[in-house]
Every structure is written in C-alpha cells, then in structure tokens.
Scaffold this motif. Structure first.
Motif, short mmCIF file in Angstrom:
data_model
loop_
_atom_site.label_atom_id
_atom_site.label_comp_id
_atom_site.label_asym_id
_atom_site.label_seq_id
_atom_site.Cartn_x
_atom_site.Cartn_y
_atom_site.Cartn_z
N PRO A 26 37.84 42.84 26.97
CA PRO A 26 38.95 42.49 27.88
C PRO A 26 38.71 41.19 28.63
O PRO A 26 39.63 40.39 28.82
CB PRO A 26 39.03 43.69 28.82
N LEU A 27 37.47 40.94 29.04
CA LEU A 27 37.19 39.70 29.79
C LEU A 27 37.36 38.48 28.88
O LEU A 27 38.00 37.49 29.24
CB LEU A 27 35.78 39.74 30.37
N GLN A 28 36.79 38.58 27.67
CA GLN A 28 36.88 37.44 26.74
C GLN A 28 38.34 37.17 26.37
O GLN A 28 38.78 36.00 26.36
CB GLN A 28 36.06 37.75 25.47
N GLN A 29 39.11 38.23 26.15
CA GLN A 29 40.53 38.05 25.78
C GLN A 29 41.31 37.44 26.94
O GLN A 29 42.07 36.47 26.75
CB GLN A 29 41.15 39.41 25.40
N ALA A 30 41.09 37.95 28.15
CA ALA A 30 41.85 37.45 29.30
C ALA A 30 41.51 35.99 29.58
O ALA A 30 42.39 35.15 29.81
CB ALA A 30 41.56 38.32 30.52
N LEU A 31 40.21 35.68 29.53
CA LEU A 31 39.76 34.31 29.84
C LEU A 31 40.31 33.34 28.78
O LEU A 31 40.85 32.29 29.10
CB LEU A 31 38.22 34.30 29.86
N SER A 32 40.21 33.73 27.52
CA SER A 32 40.69 32.86 26.43
C SER A 32 42.19 32.61 26.57
O SER A 32 42.65 31.46 26.49
CB SER A 32 40.41 33.50 25.07
N ALA A 33 42.95 33.67 26.84
CA ALA A 33 44.41 33.54 26.93
C ALA A 33 44.81 32.70 28.13
O ALA A 33 45.68 31.82 28.03
CB ALA A 33 45.04 34.93 27.01
N ALA A 34 44.16 32.95 29.26
CA ALA A 34 44.53 32.20 30.48
C ALA A 34 44.22 30.72 30.31
O ALA A 34 45.04 29.85 30.64
CB ALA A 34 43.77 32.77 31.68
N LEU A 35 43.06 30.40 29.74
CA LEU A 35 42.70 28.99 29.54
C LEU A 35 43.64 28.34 28.53
O LEU A 35 44.07 27.20 28.70
CB LEU A 35 41.23 28.86 29.12
N SER A 51 40.37 36.37 38.31
CA SER A 51 41.71 35.76 38.26
C SER A 51 42.26 35.73 36.84
O SER A 51 43.48 35.73 36.63
CB SER A 51 41.71 34.37 38.88
N ALA A 52 41.38 35.75 35.85
CA ALA A 52 41.87 35.82 34.46
C ALA A 52 42.42 37.22 34.17
O ALA A 52 43.49 37.37 33.56
CB ALA A 52 40.73 35.49 33.48
N LEU A 53 41.73 38.25 34.64
CA LEU A 53 42.24 39.63 34.48
C LEU A 53 43.54 39.80 35.28
O LEU A 53 44.50 40.42 34.79
CB LEU A 53 41.19 40.62 34.97
N GLU A 54 43.59 39.22 36.47
CA GLU A 54 44.83 39.31 37.27
C GLU A 54 45.99 38.66 36.52
O GLU A 54 47.11 39.16 36.50
CB GLU A 54 44.63 38.62 38.63
N TRP A 55 45.70 37.53 35.86
CA TRP A 55 46.75 36.81 35.13
C TRP A 55 47.34 37.69 34.03
O TRP A 55 48.53 37.60 33.70
CB TRP A 55 46.18 35.52 34.55
#
Ligand SMILES: Nc1ccn([C@@H]2O[C@H](COP(=O)(O)OP(=O)(O)OP(=O)(O)O)[C@@H](O)[C@H]2O)c(=O)n1
Ligand SMILES: C[C@](O)(CO)[C@H](O)COP(=O)(O)O
Length: 230
Positions: free
Chosen positions: A174-183, A194-198
């Motif tokens: 979940p962290l890798q997916q959220a961070l990749s998508a947000a960036l 903040s990536a998970l919040e996004w």
C-alpha cells in the motif's frame, strides 16, 4: 509482542538549511555521526528484518562508517526529493524479499534522538491497524497563518493540529502504490502519511516524545550536542 519490520532510512539529502561542510547526517557529535545514532535505535531491536539506507550517488562518507559493513544494512540510490529516495528504498526492500503486507518503518536519518520507548509504542499501537500511522506530537505553541506581506493573517485553532514526525509505519504494498501514484500525479509529498491520505486513507497518529527532533538548522545540532555533553 514480536512484530517483525523493515526499515527505510532516507539519507540522501544535502542539508542545505544546516549550511555545513558536509550533509548534516554525517556531522559528528561526541565522535559519532548523526546517522549512527539514528541507526542504533533500529539495529538494537530484536524484530528488525532488514534496513535500507538511501544514499546520494556521490556519498563519500557512508563507506567510512563501521555500520557500512553491517550485513543487516543494504544501500539504495537516493532521489531528487525525499519521497523519491523513499520509493527507491521500498523497491530495494522488495529485492531483499520483503512482501506486500510486511510492515515498513520510514525514518529520517536526520532524527537521531528516537527513543526506544517511542519505537515500541508505534509498533504496538499499529500492529493490528488496517492503515498504519506515524509518530506525532500535538502542537504546543499558538499558530499564526502568515500573509504574503509577512504579517499575521489569523490564528487557527491549534487544538486539532499535530506535528508529523518519523518513523512512519505502513505496509510495503500500500505504501509503494500510494507513493508511486501520488508522485506520478505531481502531488508534493513531504511525508509517507500524506501519500496514503491522498489515496483517501487515514493514518493513525501515535503520540511520541517532542524531543524526536529532526536536526535541520545549526541550533538543532547545538541542542543535540548539548544532550551528549558537548
Ligand atoms: N532527496 C532527498 C532529500 C532528503 N532526504 C532525507 O530526508 C530526511 C529529511 O529531509 P530534510 O531534513 O529536509 O534533509 P535535507 O533535504 O538534507 O535538508 P535541507 O532541506 O535543509 O537540504 C533527511 O534524512 C534527508 O537526508 C533524502 O533521503 N533524499
Ligand atoms: C518526514 C518529515 O520529517 C515529517 O515531519 C518531514 O516532512 C521532512 O520534511 P523535510 O522538508 O524533508 O525535512
């Protein structure tokens, strides 16, 4: 309670606000670099599965440290921003065999004063959490919102504001997916939460010690040095 976890240490910054002769994570206090204090808290924990330090490509300091030879520590390439470094570290964890649902703690190399009690509290309070969370401290000072002219715009109600610290603790996938998508969406990400919040998730705030400071400016280093009798 035993909760195995991986660690990513973003340590590829230049420390511009410190304005020292080297990146601040390699400044010494009582004969040891800041990053060595930071790593100690994890290397002495029995549930550590492995640790990745994210380093600048031209980092000449890391290889000189004794901990560079520790088999539990692997390197990853740092990136342009902290979030890029973290993403690189997460990818390196996969190469080390970390699985989707494994817990990962991301902790700034520049936070050398993490207490074992805070680390244990974070692990215990989030062990069964569906999202994960972070160490944080309720704001203790009155806050002011500044206008472009440098004068006060207003005084927000501080009762619901917390300062985000690290470690921040999330499951690898979940962290890798959220961070990749947000960036990829061009979102400015300054911490993992903040990536998970996004993505619409709500990380848990775990109250920690206010002295888990990020050494950012010269006066922060003076404080840490005084803590160690310097
Ligand atoms: N591209 C980057 C930028 C920062 N960091 C790391 O992220 C942590 C928190 O960042 P910060 O305190 O901002 O460190 P610097 O970026 O080095 O400081 P400055 O903004 O003053 O240059 C630090 O351990 C830093 O080494 C990183 O791994 N990769
Ligand atoms: C991750 C962090 O330490 C949480 O407070 C902070 O966001 C890092 O910010 P920096 O500008 O990279 O120091």
């Amino acid at each position: 309670m035993s909760l195995p976890f991986w660690v990513v240490i973003p340590a590829a910054g230049v420390g511009a606000r410190m304005a020292a002769d080297r990146p601040k994570q390699y400044l010494e206090v009582a004969g040891r670099c800041l990053i060595e204090y930071t790593l100690d808290c994890f290397l002495t924990h029995p549930d550590l599965r492995g640790l990745v330090v994210c380093l600048a490509a031209d980092d000449p300091y890391w290889p000189q440290l004794p901990c560079a030879k520790d088999p539990r520590i692997q390197r990853a390439a740092g990136g342009a921003e902290r979030a890029d470094s973290v993403l690189s570290g997460l990818q390196r964890l996969r190469g080390l065999g970390a699985a989707e649902q494994d817990w990962v703690l991301v902790h700034d190399a520049a936070r050398p004063n993490l207490a074992h009690s805070d680390l244990q509290r974070l692990l215990q309070q989030l062990a069964e959490d569906p999202v994960g969370g972070l160490l944080a401290v309720p704001v203790r000072d009155t806050l002011k919102r500044a206008g472009a002219d440098g004068r006060v715009l207003d005084t927000p109600d501080r009762s619901c504001f917390w300062q985000a610290f690290t470690p921040q603790m999330f499951r690898l996938g979940p962290l890798q997916q959220a961070l990749s998508a947000a960036l990829a969406a061009g979102v400015r990400i300054t911490d993992e939460a903040s990536a998970l919040e996004w993505t619409g998730q709500s990380p848990r705030l775990v109250e920690g010690r206010a002295d888990n400071l990020k050494i950012t400016r010269p006066e922060d280093l003076q404080w840490f040095a005084a803590l160690h009798g310097q």
